[in-house]
Design an enzyme around this catalytic site. Structure first.
Site, PDB file in Angstrom:
ATOM      1  N   CYS A 194      64.270  50.090  48.161  1.00 48.57           N
ATOM      2  CA  CYS A 194      63.434  49.615  47.057  1.00 48.57           C
ATOM      3  C   CYS A 194      63.504  50.618  45.916  1.00 48.57           C
ATOM      4  O   CYS A 194      63.523  51.829  46.131  1.00 48.57           O
ATOM      5  CB  CYS A 194      62.008  49.346  47.514  1.00 48.57           C
ATOM      6  SG  CYS A 194      60.863  50.720  47.423  1.00 48.57           S
ATOM      7  N   GLU A 195      63.564  50.077  44.720  1.00 47.94           N
ATOM      8  CA  GLU A 195      63.695  50.934  43.544  1.00 47.94           C
ATOM      9  C   GLU A 195      62.395  51.651  43.198  1.00 47.94           C
ATOM     10  O   GLU A 195      62.405  52.571  42.378  1.00 47.94           O
ATOM     11  CB  GLU A 195      64.194  50.129  42.343  1.00 47.94           C
ATOM     12  CG  GLU A 195      63.263  49.070  41.857  1.00 47.94           C
ATOM     13  CD  GLU A 195      63.877  48.201  40.775  1.00 47.94           C
ATOM     14  OE1 GLU A 195      63.130  47.835  39.859  1.00 47.94           O
ATOM     15  OE2 GLU A 195      65.079  47.890  40.838  1.00 47.94           O
ATOM     16  N   HIS A 196      61.291  51.258  43.803  1.00 51.46           N
ATOM     17  CA  HIS A 196      60.010  51.885  43.484  1.00 51.46           C
ATOM     18  C   HIS A 196      59.719  53.125  44.322  1.00 51.46           C
ATOM     19  O   HIS A 196      59.104  54.064  43.827  1.00 51.46           O
ATOM     20  CB  HIS A 196      58.869  50.873  43.661  1.00 51.46           C
ATOM     21  CG  HIS A 196      59.010  49.697  42.764  1.00 51.46           C
ATOM     22  ND1 HIS A 196      58.749  48.408  43.180  1.00 51.46           N
ATOM     23  CD2 HIS A 196      59.410  49.600  41.471  1.00 51.46           C
ATOM     24  CE1 HIS A 196      58.974  47.579  42.176  1.00 51.46           C
ATOM     25  NE2 HIS A 196      59.380  48.269  41.140  1.00 51.46           N
ATOM     26  N   HIS A 197      60.155  53.128  45.585  1.00 53.31           N
ATOM     27  CA  HIS A 197      59.849  54.248  46.477  1.00 53.31           C
ATOM     28  C   HIS A 197      61.082  54.823  47.162  1.00 53.31           C
ATOM     29  O   HIS A 197      60.973  55.784  47.910  1.00 53.31           O
ATOM     30  CB  HIS A 197      58.847  53.812  47.563  1.00 53.31           C
ATOM     31  CG  HIS A 197      57.591  53.252  47.006  1.00 53.31           C
ATOM     32  ND1 HIS A 197      57.375  51.894  46.896  1.00 53.31           N
ATOM     33  CD2 HIS A 197      56.497  53.857  46.493  1.00 53.31           C
ATOM     34  CE1 HIS A 197      56.192  51.680  46.352  1.00 53.31           C
ATOM     35  NE2 HIS A 197      55.636  52.848  46.099  1.00 53.31           N
ATOM     36  N   GLN A 243      63.546  42.963  45.960  1.00 54.06           N
ATOM     37  CA  GLN A 243      64.083  41.781  46.646  1.00 54.06           C
ATOM     38  C   GLN A 243      64.250  40.595  45.702  1.00 54.06           C
ATOM     39  O   GLN A 243      65.213  39.836  45.808  1.00 54.06           O
ATOM     40  CB  GLN A 243      63.186  41.417  47.829  1.00 54.06           C
ATOM     41  CG  GLN A 243      63.747  40.282  48.673  1.00 54.06           C
ATOM     42  CD  GLN A 243      62.925  40.031  49.914  1.00 54.06           C
ATOM     43  OE1 GLN A 243      62.454  40.970  50.551  1.00 54.06           O
ATOM     44  NE2 GLN A 243      62.730  38.775  50.257  1.00 54.06           N
ATOM     45  N   HIS A 267      59.607  45.335  54.276  1.00 54.99           N
ATOM     46  CA  HIS A 267      59.661  46.460  53.348  1.00 54.99           C
ATOM     47  C   HIS A 267      58.930  47.673  53.909  1.00 54.99           C
ATOM     48  O   HIS A 267      57.725  47.618  54.155  1.00 54.99           O
ATOM     49  CB  HIS A 267      59.036  46.045  52.015  1.00 54.99           C
ATOM     50  CG  HIS A 267      59.828  44.990  51.317  1.00 54.99           C
ATOM     51  ND1 HIS A 267      60.504  45.242  50.156  1.00 54.99           N
ATOM     52  CD2 HIS A 267      60.079  43.691  51.629  1.00 54.99           C
ATOM     53  CE1 HIS A 267      61.128  44.145  49.773  1.00 54.99           C
ATOM     54  NE2 HIS A 267      60.881  43.189  50.648  1.00 54.99           N
ATOM     55  N   CYS A 327      58.160  50.291  52.398  1.00 58.26           N
ATOM     56  CA  CYS A 327      57.162  50.817  51.463  1.00 58.26           C
ATOM     57  C   CYS A 327      55.801  50.169  51.696  1.00 58.26           C
ATOM     58  O   CYS A 327      54.773  50.748  51.343  1.00 58.26           O
ATOM     59  CB  CYS A 327      57.612  50.629  50.011  1.00 58.26           C
ATOM     60  SG  CYS A 327      57.915  48.937  49.518  1.00 58.26           S
TER      61      CYS A 327
END
Length: 184
Positions: free
Chosen positions: A75-78, A116, A144, A146
């Site tokens: 995931c690009e956030h975490h 996603q 996920h 995260c």
């Protein structure tokens, strides 16, 4: 492997309070850098590289479904993993794509920092682009880390995303056929 990337992992591990010279961590920065390069190898590929000319003339015009393609992404956030299955349907228009290319397309986009929703759209648009199909549908089911390992820590949660293009978007009956074929 990039020595710079290895150096960043050494710094991160040190900032976490660990001793990078301890026996169990001696090669960890190198291994982590190598793993990250592998997990993001999709940046080094193009759709042309992946398809490699495996588009064939065909008079097939009925739905083709490739289901349960495993995917692993970050995931690009975490920068934590999300994993799951991808189902792809398309309605050929005088061209079919080599079977293994669907998995390769999924892997190319999954091996980038992603969400996603974006991954689902990229795969659908790529299949549409290379096949010029009358319709394309992609459904992805993901778990996920995260959401499971941090934050709300919900172990049984999953996410389902879909993108429907062309006839799979415009025709409820065609969309229903896709869902029925993948058991949804």
């Amino acid at each position: 492997m990039s020595d710079e990337l290895k150096g960043h992992y050494e710094k991160i591990i040190s900032l976490l309070g660990e001793d990078v010279t301890r026996d169990g961590l001696l090669d960890t920065p190198k291994r982590a850098a190598k793993a990250m390069q592998f997990l993001t190898a999709g940046y080094n590929l193009s759709l042309d590289d992946v398809v490699n000319g495996a588009i064939f003339e065909s008079d097939t015009d009925e739905m083709v479904v490739v289901q349960d393609i495993e995917f692993y992404s970050l995931c690009e956030h975490h920068v934590l993993p999300f994993i799951g299955r991808c189902h792809i349907a398309y309605l050929p228009d005088n061209k079919v794509l080599g079977l293994s290319k669907f998995a390769r397309i999924v892997d190319m986009y999954a091996r980038r920092l992603q969400i996603q929703e974006g991954l689902t759209k990229q795969i659908a648009e790529a299949v549409q682009q290379v096949t010029n199909a009358k319709g394309v549908g992609v459904i992805m089911e993901g778990k996920h880390m995260c959401m499971m390992m941090r934050g709300v820590q919900k172990q049984n949660s999953s996410m389902v995303t879909s993108v429907m293009l062309g006839d799979l978007r415009d025709s409820q009956a065609t969309r229903d056929e896709f869902l029925r074929l993948i058991g949804k």
